[in-house]
Each structure stands twice: as structure tokens, then as C-alpha cells.
Design a protein around this motif. Sequence first.
Motif, PDB file in Angstrom:
ATOM      1  N   GLY A 262       0.791  -1.226   0.000  1.00 38.47           N
ATOM      2  CA  GLY A 262       0.000   0.000   0.000  1.00 38.47           C
ATOM      3  C   GLY A 262       0.820   1.270   0.000  1.00 38.47           C
ATOM      4  O   GLY A 262       1.944   1.305   0.509  1.00 38.47           O
ATOM      5  N   GLY A 373     -11.451  -0.086   2.372  1.00 41.85           N
ATOM      6  CA  GLY A 373     -11.596   0.946   1.349  1.00 41.85           C
ATOM      7  C   GLY A 373     -12.988   1.030   0.773  1.00 41.85           C
ATOM      8  O   GLY A 373     -13.193   1.649  -0.274  1.00 41.85           O
ATOM      9  N   LYS A 382      -6.296  -2.057  -0.044  1.00 41.89           N
ATOM     10  CA  LYS A 382      -6.813  -2.116   1.320  1.00 41.89           C
ATOM     11  C   LYS A 382      -7.559  -3.420   1.571  1.00 41.89           C
ATOM     12  O   LYS A 382      -7.482  -3.999   2.665  1.00 41.89           O
TER      13      LYS A 382
END
Length: 412
Positions: A262, A373, A382
Amino acid sequence: MTLRVALVLSLSLLTGPALGQDRVDVEQQFRAWLEQTVWPRARAEGVTRATFDTALGGVALDWDLPDLFPPGTSGQTPQRQHQAEFNSPADYFSRGAVEGAAAVGRQMASRHAATLDAVEQATGVPGRIILAIWGRESGYGRVPIPNDAFEVLGTRGFMGARPDYFTDELIAALRIVEGGSVAAGDMRSSWAGALGQPQFMPSSVLDFAADGDGDGQADIWNSDADTIASIGNYLSRHGWVKGRDWGFEVTVPSSVSCSLEGPDQGRPIAEWEGMGIRRIGGRAFPEHEQQAEGFLLMPAGRHGPAFLVTPNFYVLKDYNTSDLYALFVGHVGDRIQYGSGDFAASWDDVGGLVRSDVAAMQRALETLGHDVGGADGLPGFKTRRSIGRWQEASGRSPTCFPELDLVQDLVR
């Protein structure tokens, strides 16, 4: 009460079949919406009545577009969608698509070398990246753009899933015609309303279209040079970091969790290397990248290639929010310039899920306190790392990708 709300209320008792029989009535309401909602806004933005009538006078609703919710319907109809983003990511990288885009891209690199060099000097964006986007979006201008932009934008603004957004884009499209760079009848778009060879939404045409051939116009429909300049301008103004690459394929040892993926978990590339991550082929990371921030990207979790990407990868995602899109662009760009081959790691034959399956997993993970998310059915980073964290917490070996057995265990 807005006109749109009034229309929904007035037809709230219509059933689906009845609504199909009342399309003429809905078309009349569409015309009323154009006059009472769109025209006042367009006029306030400097659009003349002549432009408005030319662009929208003969427009009708396009009932064949997806995700339409006509007046009298409510909610969203569940869709069982199969797409590469949540099925097998390998589908996104078919050999024909990758090799075709790279082969034509090399021809275009030679044909437009001077323009590409000038744009790279001005923006810092490498020509290979511009070419890869151009190829992905419109086949270097060879793919027909089939739809009337005003019909698409009008339909989606009136009864699409994101009416406010598409109404804004409709106003932007009217402003483009008012500016004189393109005639209303030449405003062709995709089914989503994206325009021209770079497939810009109308607001992006206003903000980022650039004149690459020096004729005083930014013509993204007919000018290759303007298309190249516009893509470069878009990426530059979205933060492309000159001199940095987009990313590198790597191997990730089992000691490094896939849940570290991420853009909010970055660390210097040298630090990732110290954790055991290695560039494919034993090559060293470029010296100027060593102390710069990198981010772990595992778009199929443990079921496919892994990458350390730079902030430029996320600039590519500003062009299209899909991880696989940005990866495709970077990969094809490398093949155009360097002649590189396939990814070293293969994509496993994962998938078999549909969007509703992934959304059910996301809702279950949210219930357990994970930030996925949003439960949109799209397994972004996510969601992937939340799956990995749940797997680790439940004593499983983390794979960080939605799979059927995980759906069955999570959704009970």
C-alpha cells in the motif's frame, strides 16, 4: 424539491415493465431536465443558447448504457460482474494485448520521436509511458470512438448511478464546444463519456489538453502531437517525479508479509532490500532509487508477480484508478523502450469470484474492524491487505487475495 426528485416521486409506483412502456414519457422528462436544470447552469458557465441547442437539441436517452436507474426505480440492481480486477488478473495481461501495444508503440516512438522528446523535456514524463497510455486508451488513435458524447453524458447525468458527476461533465463538454476547439457533432466518446485519443473526461480536457503541434488548438481527437502533449501534461500536473521509474518486479520472501502492501506503508527501497526483497534477475536497484521511497505492490497477493513501485505508479493511478491499469502501462512502456519480456513470475489461475462475492467479503471484514476501502466489490490494496491480516490473525498463511474458500469462511 429538485426536478430530479420530483420525477422520481411522480413515477415511484411504476414497475419495471411499466417503465419500459413509458419510455416516451421518460424522454419528455429528460428534455425538461435539460431545459430546467442543465441550461441554466450552462448559461451561467458562458455557454450560448446556440451551442446548447446544437449539442443537445436532438439528443435522446441511450437506454443501452449500463448502470441506469430511470425515474421510478430505486436502488441498484445487483450485477454479477466478471472483470480482471476481481477475477484472474492474468486476463488483463493477455499476450496479444501486451505485445500488440508494445509493437505498435515502438513504431510510434520512431514516428513521433521529436514530439515525445520535446514533451519529456517539458514535463519529465518518459515517452514510453505516454505511448503506453495512448496505446491502452485508444490503440494509438486506431480504435473507433463510437458514442455521441452528449447522449452518453446527458443520459448518465439524468438517470445514471452518479448523476451529479456526469451533469458536471456534461456542462464541461458544452464549454469545450463553446470554446471552438471541436464541433458538437465531432464530440465522440466511450460509453463512459471519455473523449478523444487520450480518453479524457470533459473536465480533464478543459484542464489538461495541450497544444503539441503549435497550431493554437488542443485537438485530442485528430492530432497525435496534441494527444502526446496532453497525456504528458496530465501526468506532470498530477505529480510525476522526473528521473524516477514507475517500479520494479521483485521477489518477496515469506518472511515479508503481503499485508505490508500500500501507498501508506512506504519505506526506502534500500530498507525493503534489507528485509530480503530482491529485484528480479539479480539486478541491483538503480543507485538513485536506493534511498527513495518505494511501496510494495502485490496485485494478486501471493498468486502473482510482486513489485516495488514508486510514487509515479500512483500518478498513473490518477489516470485510471485500477492497479492493473497502472501496471499494464508501466510494463508496456518498458517493453516499448527496453524490449523487456514477460513478468518473471506467473499469474496463478485465481478468481472465479464475482463482484458481489468480493463485496460480501469486504462487508464481513469491515464488521471485524478492517479498513477495506469500501465494500465496492473491487479488491484494491486495502482489501487485499485486510484479507492478509485476517488470515494471519486466524492462523492461516496469508495470500492477500479473495478466494472462494475465504468467502465461505468469512461470510457465514
